[in-house]
Design an enzyme around this catalytic site. Structure first.
Site, PDB file in Angstrom:
ATOM      1  N   LYS A 232      -0.943   8.252   3.370  1.00  0.00           N
ATOM      2  CA  LYS A 232      -1.381   6.241   3.223  1.00  0.00           C
ATOM      3  C   LYS A 232      -2.553   6.439   4.082  1.00  0.00           C
ATOM      4  CE  LYS A 232       2.738   5.580   2.871  1.00  0.00           C
ATOM      5  NZ  LYS A 232       4.298   4.166   3.321  1.00  0.00           N
TER       6      LYS A 232
ATOM      7  N   PRO B 147       0.737  -1.544  -0.067  1.00  0.00           N
ATOM      8  CA  PRO B 147       0.278  -0.341  -0.196  1.00  0.00           C
ATOM      9  C   PRO B 147       0.974   1.744  -0.322  1.00  0.00           C
ATOM     10  CG  PRO B 147      -0.872  -1.651   1.627  1.00  0.00           C
ATOM     11  CD  PRO B 147       0.906  -1.944   1.390  1.00  0.00           C
ATOM     12  N   GLU B 148       0.032   2.096  -0.898  1.00  0.00           N
ATOM     13  CA  GLU B 148       1.360   2.881  -1.520  1.00  0.00           C
ATOM     14  C   GLU B 148       0.086   4.512  -1.150  1.00  0.00           C
ATOM     15  OE1 GLU B 148       4.863   3.856  -2.633  1.00  0.00           O
ATOM     16  OE2 GLU B 148       5.377   2.010  -2.242  1.00  0.00           O
TER      17      GLU B 148
ATOM     18  N   ASN C  40       7.693   2.424  -0.317  1.00  0.00           N
ATOM     19  CA  ASN C  40       9.666   2.561  -1.002  1.00  0.00           C
ATOM     20  C   ASN C  40       9.342   1.798  -1.618  1.00  0.00           C
ATOM     21  OD1 ASN C  40      11.623   0.818   0.262  1.00  0.00           O
ATOM     22  ND2 ASN C  40      11.214  -1.028   0.152  1.00  0.00           N
TER      23      ASN C  40
ATOM     24  N   ARG D  87      13.307  -3.708   5.581  1.00  0.00           N
ATOM     25  CA  ARG D  87      12.514  -3.572   4.040  1.00  0.00           C
ATOM     26  C   ARG D  87      13.481  -2.900   2.602  1.00  0.00           C
ATOM     27  NH1 ARG D  87      13.643   2.122   4.926  1.00  0.00           N
ATOM     28  NH2 ARG D  87      14.588   3.838   3.741  1.00  0.00           N
TER      29      ARG D  87
END
Length: 270
Positions: free
Chosen positions: A51, A2-3, A165, A256
């Site tokens: 977000k 999710p972005e 990311n 990440r």
């Protein structure tokens, strides 16, 4: 993952399913709000902020949720089987006579007064997909700490809201700098171009089911031909760079994965 674009799409689906209708079921499966009874309240709107998701009710309450890495909202018809995950992963159920919205693996779920929404989202920088977008403010925030790695600065939602990311890696590739390059070491005008490119990419993907940074064609032929090449570097470890053919590299940073091309992108590495 999710972005900002994914969260905006989620907000639109929830708004279409819930807004203007009274809740016939409202089940919040988190200890703090497990006894909250929202049945009978009407959903006014569902809005994305960076977000974050804000579901506003007619009694002055807002249900605030955040997807982070693994969270998701799914919308089902009344007789449709829920398929978003096992029952123990469900954190919220909001239903009316026409739709049921189910929140899975939501790491953040809280009720707050609508007038107090700033307590949840007031720290955010300008939203790349929101009405408050201001490129000058975003740029000023981004370059405020010259010693910070550029991908960390891009991911900091206090600077500009909506980049995750995937976009951080793609933006560094498009700017031809490694993610470890500090903000102060960026070539002249690069920071401003990063802000402008981030806006362009998120706007281009705001309504797309499959995010792409390599080509904005919407034809079915392109979708089939480039299903594996929608992104320049993210998720492409050891595969050839779409520009130069050099194998893409990946490193684990702060929990990440960070992807980059060692030939196309200059600057420090891991």
């Amino acid at each position: 993952m999710p972005e900002g674009d994914t969260v905006l799409q989620t907000a639109k689906r929830l708004h279409t399913a819930l807004a203007g209708r009274a809740l016939t079921q409202a089940d919040l499966r988190v200890p703090r709000f497990a006894t909250a009874d929202l049945t009978g309240r009407t959903v006014l709107d569902v809005t994305a902020r960076g977000k974050h998701l804000l579901t506003r009710l007619d009694d002055g309450l807002t249900l605030h949720s955040h997807l982070r890495m693994d969270g998701a909202w799914r919308v089902y018809a009344p007789d449709e089987r829920w398929r978003g995950g096992p029952t123990h992963q469900i954190r919220a159920v909001l239903a009316n006579t026409e739709h049921t919205a189910v929140g899975y693996r939501l790491p953040v779920l809280e009720l707050l007064r609508t007038r107090d929404e700033d307590k949840a989202v007031g720290h955010l920088g300008p939203d790349l997909l929101g009405p408050d977008w201001n490129p000058d403010t975003a740029l000023g925030n981004l370059i405020a700490d010259p010693g910070r790695p550029i991908d960390d600065a891009l991911l900091d939602q206090r600077n500009l809201a909506g980049i995750g990311n995937v976009y951080a890696c793609e933006l560094c590739f498009l700017a031809r700098v490694t993610p470890w390059t500090t903000v102060g070491a960026l070539p002249d005008t690069t920071a401003a171009r990063l802000v402008a490119t981030a806006k362009r990419l998120l706007e281009a993907n705001r309504d797309r089911p499959n995010r792409t940074t390599t080509n904005f064609s919407t034809t079915a032929a392109h979708t089939r031909a480039h299903a594996r090449d929608r992104l320049y570097v993210y998720g492409r470890a050891r595969r050839p760079c779409l520009r130069c053919g050099t194998p893409i590299r990946v490193a684990e940073r702060n929990g990440r994965p960070t992807y980059w091309c060692p030939r196309c992108q200059s600057g420090p590495t891991e």
